[in-house]
Scaffold this motif. Sequence first.
Motif, PDB file in Angstrom:
ATOM      1  N   SER A  40       0.822  -1.198   0.000  1.00 50.22           N
ATOM      2  CA  SER A  40       0.000   0.000   0.000  1.00 50.22           C
ATOM      3  C   SER A  40       0.863   1.258   0.000  1.00 50.22           C
ATOM      4  CB  SER A  40      -0.924  -0.018   1.222  1.00 50.22           C
ATOM      5  OG  SER A  40      -1.631   1.181   1.319  1.00 50.22           O
ATOM      6  N   GLU A  41       1.936   1.263   0.793  1.00 51.71           N
ATOM      7  CA  GLU A  41       2.828   2.418   0.848  1.00 51.71           C
ATOM      8  C   GLU A  41       3.524   2.640  -0.497  1.00 51.71           C
ATOM      9  OE1 GLU A  41       2.709   0.012   3.122  1.00 51.71           O
ATOM     10  OE2 GLU A  41       2.196   1.014   4.998  1.00 51.71           O
ATOM     11  N   THR A  42       3.929   1.547  -1.138  1.00 52.11           N
ATOM     12  CA  THR A  42       4.534   1.657  -2.466  1.00 52.11           C
ATOM     13  C   THR A  42       3.526   2.237  -3.453  1.00 52.11           C
ATOM     14  OG1 THR A  42       6.027  -0.193  -2.039  1.00 52.11           O
ATOM     15  CG2 THR A  42       5.622   0.358  -4.355  1.00 52.11           C
ATOM     16  N   THR A  50       1.685   6.538  -6.926  1.00 53.31           N
ATOM     17  CA  THR A  50       0.539   7.356  -7.312  1.00 53.31           C
ATOM     18  C   THR A  50       0.866   8.834  -7.156  1.00 53.31           C
ATOM     19  OG1 THR A  50      -1.008   5.601  -6.742  1.00 53.31           O
ATOM     20  CG2 THR A  50      -1.900   7.844  -6.829  1.00 53.31           C
ATOM     21  N   SER A  51       1.547   9.185  -6.060  1.00 49.86           N
ATOM     22  CA  SER A  51       1.961  10.578  -5.850  1.00 49.86           C
ATOM     23  C   SER A  51       2.821  11.067  -7.002  1.00 49.86           C
ATOM     24  CB  SER A  51       2.765  10.712  -4.556  1.00 49.86           C
ATOM     25  OG  SER A  51       1.960  10.464  -3.449  1.00 49.86           O
ATOM     26  N   GLU A  52       3.732  10.229  -7.448  1.00 52.25           N
ATOM     27  CA  GLU A  52       4.613  10.616  -8.561  1.00 52.25           C
ATOM     28  C   GLU A  52       3.813  10.876  -9.832  1.00 52.25           C
ATOM     29  OE1 GLU A  52       7.650  11.499  -8.299  1.00 52.25           O
ATOM     30  OE2 GLU A  52       7.912  10.802  -6.240  1.00 52.25           O
ATOM     31  N   LEU A  62      11.480   6.027 -10.096  1.00 56.93           N
ATOM     32  CA  LEU A  62      10.862   5.286  -8.985  1.00 56.93           C
ATOM     33  C   LEU A  62       9.777   4.351  -9.500  1.00 56.93           C
ATOM     34  CD1 LEU A  62      10.390   7.960  -6.179  1.00 56.93           C
ATOM     35  CD2 LEU A  62      11.827   5.931  -6.094  1.00 56.93           C
ATOM     36  N   VAL A  63       8.914   4.869 -10.363  1.00 56.22           N
ATOM     37  CA  VAL A  63       7.837   4.045 -10.914  1.00 56.22           C
ATOM     38  C   VAL A  63       8.437   2.848 -11.642  1.00 56.22           C
ATOM     39  CG1 VAL A  63       5.903   3.989 -12.542  1.00 56.22           C
ATOM     40  CG2 VAL A  63       6.236   5.992 -11.064  1.00 56.22           C
ATOM     41  N   GLU A  66       1.148  -1.090 -12.402  1.00 55.13           N
ATOM     42  CA  GLU A  66       0.469  -2.186 -11.738  1.00 55.13           C
ATOM     43  C   GLU A  66       1.357  -2.754 -10.646  1.00 55.13           C
ATOM     44  OE1 GLU A  66      -0.607  -4.998 -14.781  1.00 55.13           O
ATOM     45  OE2 GLU A  66      -2.284  -3.752 -15.470  1.00 55.13           O
ATOM     46  N   LEU A  67       0.723  -3.183  -9.554  1.00 60.08           N
ATOM     47  CA  LEU A  67       1.392  -3.875  -8.473  1.00 60.08           C
ATOM     48  C   LEU A  67       0.646  -5.170  -8.212  1.00 60.08           C
ATOM     49  CD1 LEU A  67       1.977  -1.015  -5.857  1.00 60.08           C
ATOM     50  CD2 LEU A  67       3.690  -2.097  -7.328  1.00 60.08           C
ATOM     51  N   ASP A  68       1.378  -6.250  -8.080  1.00 65.53           N
ATOM     52  CA  ASP A  68       0.813  -7.543  -7.718  1.00 65.53           C
ATOM     53  C   ASP A  68       0.524  -7.528  -6.224  1.00 65.53           C
ATOM     54  OD1 ASP A  68       0.242 -10.205  -7.257  1.00 65.53           O
ATOM     55  OD2 ASP A  68       2.222 -10.940  -7.836  1.00 65.53           O
TER      56      ASP A  68
END
Length: 132
Positions: free
Chosen positions: A41-43, A48-50, A104-105, A126-128
């Motif tokens: 979630s933090e990642t 998303t902020s970026e 970062l992304v 996308e994040l798994d």
Amino acid sequence: MEQDRASQLSRRLGRADLRAVPEARRALRELLRDWGKPGRSETAELLTSELVTNALVHTDDDAVLTATVSPSGLRVEVRDSAARRPRPSVQSTDEGTHGRGLVLVESLADTWGVRAHGAGKVVWFELDAGAA
């Protein structure tokens, strides 16, 4: 709590309104409250902020944030009206900060990309859910 169907967040981001960045993070945090392994979630919030910041700083119109979470993963998209495609770049300290967010992304997302959308584009990642 295991989600059995997709949930979605959609937000219009006002042109150059950087207050939208922490608001988007809070909304995403709420959407992801019971999702994924610790740290995912933090990642997602960071990435998303970026994307939101890039859309608000580098375009002259509103943007739209869409996040879709399912048991298998998360997809975040930020749509803007600028056709110019962003590129990740690691630059020397005297060249400013442009492009570093996409590094970062590129390094933290499981997949990411850019696609044309009308006169603009969509930048997505996308994040798994299960990855550490």
